[in-house]
Write a protein that holds these residues in place. Structure first.
Motif, PDB file in Angstrom:
ATOM      1  N   THR A   1      97.360  31.220 -49.210  1.00 25.57           N
ATOM      2  CA  THR A   1      97.346  31.805 -50.549  1.00 25.57           C
ATOM      3  C   THR A   1      98.709  32.370 -50.923  1.00 25.57           C
ATOM      4  N   PHE A   2      99.685  32.258 -50.019  1.00 27.48           N
ATOM      5  CA  PHE A   2     101.041  32.750 -50.261  1.00 27.48           C
ATOM      6  C   PHE A   2     102.020  31.720 -49.710  1.00 27.48           C
ATOM      7  N   THR A   3     103.265  31.831 -50.121  1.00 22.90           N
ATOM      8  CA  THR A   3     104.296  30.945 -49.598  1.00 22.90           C
ATOM      9  C   THR A   3     104.999  31.655 -48.451  1.00 22.90           C
ATOM     10  N   PRO A   4     104.904  31.088 -47.232  1.00 22.35           N
ATOM     11  CA  PRO A   4     105.600  31.721 -46.105  1.00 22.35           C
ATOM     12  C   PRO A   4     107.110  31.791 -46.357  1.00 22.35           C
ATOM     13  N   THR A   5     107.693  32.917 -45.995  1.00 24.32           N
ATOM     14  CA  THR A   5     109.123  33.144 -46.194  1.00 24.32           C
ATOM     15  C   THR A   5     109.766  33.553 -44.875  1.00 24.32           C
ATOM     16  N   TRP A   6     111.084  33.590 -44.881  1.00 23.78           N
ATOM     17  CA  TRP A   6     111.811  34.046 -43.698  1.00 23.78           C
ATOM     18  C   TRP A   6     111.405  35.480 -43.345  1.00 23.78           C
TER      19      TRP A   6
ATOM     20  N   ALA B   1      97.377  33.765 -38.972  1.00 22.03           N
ATOM     21  CA  ALA B   1      98.326  34.582 -39.743  1.00 22.03           C
ATOM     22  C   ALA B   1      98.490  34.054 -41.166  1.00 22.03           C
ATOM     23  N   LEU B   2      98.274  32.756 -41.335  1.00 17.99           N
ATOM     24  CA  LEU B   2      98.350  32.142 -42.670  1.00 17.99           C
ATOM     25  C   LEU B   2      97.056  32.323 -43.455  1.00 17.99           C
ATOM     26  N   GLY B   3      96.049  32.917 -42.833  1.00 18.46           N
ATOM     27  CA  GLY B   3      94.764  33.125 -43.498  1.00 18.46           C
ATOM     28  C   GLY B   3      93.754  32.048 -43.148  1.00 18.46           C
ATOM     29  N   ARG B   4      93.725  31.670 -41.875  1.00 16.31           N
ATOM     30  CA  ARG B   4      92.805  30.637 -41.371  1.00 16.31           C
ATOM     31  C   ARG B   4      93.063  29.278 -42.014  1.00 16.31           C
ATOM     32  N   VAL B   5      94.322  28.984 -42.227  1.00 13.88           N
ATOM     33  CA  VAL B   5      94.724  27.706 -42.811  1.00 13.88           C
ATOM     34  C   VAL B   5      94.744  26.659 -41.709  1.00 13.88           C
ATOM     35  N   HIS B   6      94.140  25.493 -41.971  1.00 10.86           N
ATOM     36  CA  HIS B   6      94.089  24.418 -40.977  1.00 10.86           C
ATOM     37  C   HIS B   6      95.336  23.544 -41.040  1.00 10.86           C
ATOM     38  N   ASP B   7      96.061  23.466 -39.930  1.00 12.71           N
ATOM     39  CA  ASP B   7      97.189  22.556 -39.721  1.00 12.71           C
ATOM     40  C   ASP B   7      98.158  22.525 -40.908  1.00 12.71           C
ATOM     41  N   TYR B   8      98.620  23.690 -41.300  1.00 11.42           N
ATOM     42  CA  TYR B   8      99.596  23.797 -42.390  1.00 11.42           C
ATOM     43  C   TYR B   8     100.874  23.048 -42.008  1.00 11.42           C
ATOM     44  N   SER B   9     101.470  22.353 -42.956  1.00  7.47           N
ATOM     45  CA  SER B   9     102.637  21.503 -42.668  1.00  7.47           C
ATOM     46  C   SER B   9     103.830  22.274 -42.117  1.00  7.47           C
ATOM     47  N   GLY B  10     103.935  23.560 -42.405  1.00  2.00           N
ATOM     48  CA  GLY B  10     105.048  24.356 -41.904  1.00  2.00           C
ATOM     49  C   GLY B  10     104.933  24.707 -40.426  1.00  2.00           C
ATOM     50  N   ILE B  11     103.740  24.541 -39.858  1.00  2.00           N
ATOM     51  CA  ILE B  11     103.570  24.757 -38.421  1.00  2.00           C
ATOM     52  C   ILE B  11     104.135  23.521 -37.730  1.00  2.00           C
TER      53      ILE B  11
ATOM     54  N   GLY C   1     105.668  29.348 -34.165  1.00  2.00           N
ATOM     55  CA  GLY C   1     104.838  28.285 -34.731  1.00  2.00           C
ATOM     56  C   GLY C   1     105.554  27.499 -35.811  1.00  2.00           C
ATOM     57  N   PHE C   2     106.397  28.192 -36.576  1.00  2.00           N
ATOM     58  CA  PHE C   2     107.192  27.546 -37.619  1.00  2.00           C
ATOM     59  C   PHE C   2     108.508  26.999 -37.070  1.00  2.00           C
ATOM     60  N   GLY C   3     108.577  26.836 -35.762  1.00  2.00           N
ATOM     61  CA  GLY C   3     109.751  26.210 -35.147  1.00  2.00           C
ATOM     62  C   GLY C   3     111.020  26.994 -35.369  1.00  2.00           C
ATOM     63  N   PHE C   4     110.934  28.329 -35.221  1.00  2.00           N
ATOM     64  CA  PHE C   4     112.099  29.205 -35.384  1.00  2.00           C
ATOM     65  C   PHE C   4     112.674  29.114 -36.794  1.00  2.00           C
ATOM     66  N   GLY C   5     111.799  28.803 -37.747  1.00  2.00           N
ATOM     67  CA  GLY C   5     112.193  28.708 -39.152  1.00  2.00           C
ATOM     68  C   GLY C   5     112.358  27.288 -39.655  1.00  2.00           C
ATOM     69  N   SER C   6     112.379  26.315 -38.753  1.00  2.00           N
ATOM     70  CA  SER C   6     112.601  24.925 -39.191  1.00  2.00           C
ATOM     71  C   SER C   6     111.432  24.375 -39.993  1.00  2.00           C
ATOM     72  N   GLY C   7     110.271  25.024 -39.952  1.00  2.00           N
ATOM     73  CA  GLY C   7     109.131  24.576 -40.734  1.00  2.00           C
ATOM     74  C   GLY C   7     109.055  25.177 -42.129  1.00  2.00           C
ATOM     75  N   LEU C   8     110.007  26.024 -42.485  1.00  2.00           N
ATOM     76  CA  LEU C   8     109.972  26.668 -43.802  1.00  2.00           C
ATOM     77  C   LEU C   8     110.314  25.760 -44.989  1.00  2.00           C
TER      78      LEU C   8
END
Length: 167
Positions: free
Chosen positions: A7-12, A82-92, A24-31
């Motif tokens: 429900t939000f856009t993950p940020t740094w 942490a993303l709110g029970r989001v399944h396999d979000y592309s940023g992971i 999980g976001f690959g040290f920021g590479s998934g942002l």
């Protein structure tokens, strides 16, 4: 299970407040909004290159990938929560990083083979032939996030192996 969005856009800033999500976001590479899986795969390629470059052998890289896979199940699960029970979000993208460690520990060394291994992995990760598609849609949680990419890595290793035999 269908992929969902938070429900939000993950940020740094959010990553810095959520250390497991940072991994999980690959040290920021998934942002990045565009092609986070490719950016995560490039991070995995960089990590594999650094580890092999400092003298970690292919066997140790493979064993590290096994440990990173097992630990990654929890990392990806906690990141989904942490993303709110989001399944396999592309940023992971921890799954892409681990898959690249597997690929580069099992293919011939050299620039040509690494490019082919990277391209083959990205192809299978995007196209998702069976059983990759099954794992992606039917296996939930952190294991589901990790499993489809490891299967794609196996396909990539097989393709590179066949090409290495031919050439």
């Amino acid at each position: 299970m269908e992929k969902t969005k938070p429900t939000f856009t993950p940020t740094w800033k959010w990553l810095m407040e959520n250390k497991i999500a940072f991994v999980g976001f690959g040290f920021g590479s998934g942002l990045p909004a565009k092609a986070p899986g490719t950016w995560g795969s490039l991070m995995g390629m960089l990590l594999a290159g650094l580890l092999l470059g400092i003298g970690v052998g292919k066997l140790w890289l493979f064993l590290l990938a096994v440990v990173a896979f097992v630990v990654g199940i929890g990392i990806c699960h906690e990141t989904e929560l942490a993303l709110g029970r989001v399944h396999d979000y592309s940023g992971i993208v921890w799954d892409e990083i681990v898959a690249m460690l597997f690929v580069f520990s099992l293919i011939p060394q050299g620039f040509f083979w690494w490019i082919i291994g990277f391209a083959a992995f990205r192809f299978f990760d995007i196209v998702k032939p069976q059983p990759i598609s099954w794992a992606d849609s039917k296996v939930n949680g952190g294991l589901g996030v990790m499993l489809d990419d490891v299967i794609a890595a196996v396909y990539a290793v097989l393709v590179v192996g066949i090409l290495a035999l031919i050439f």
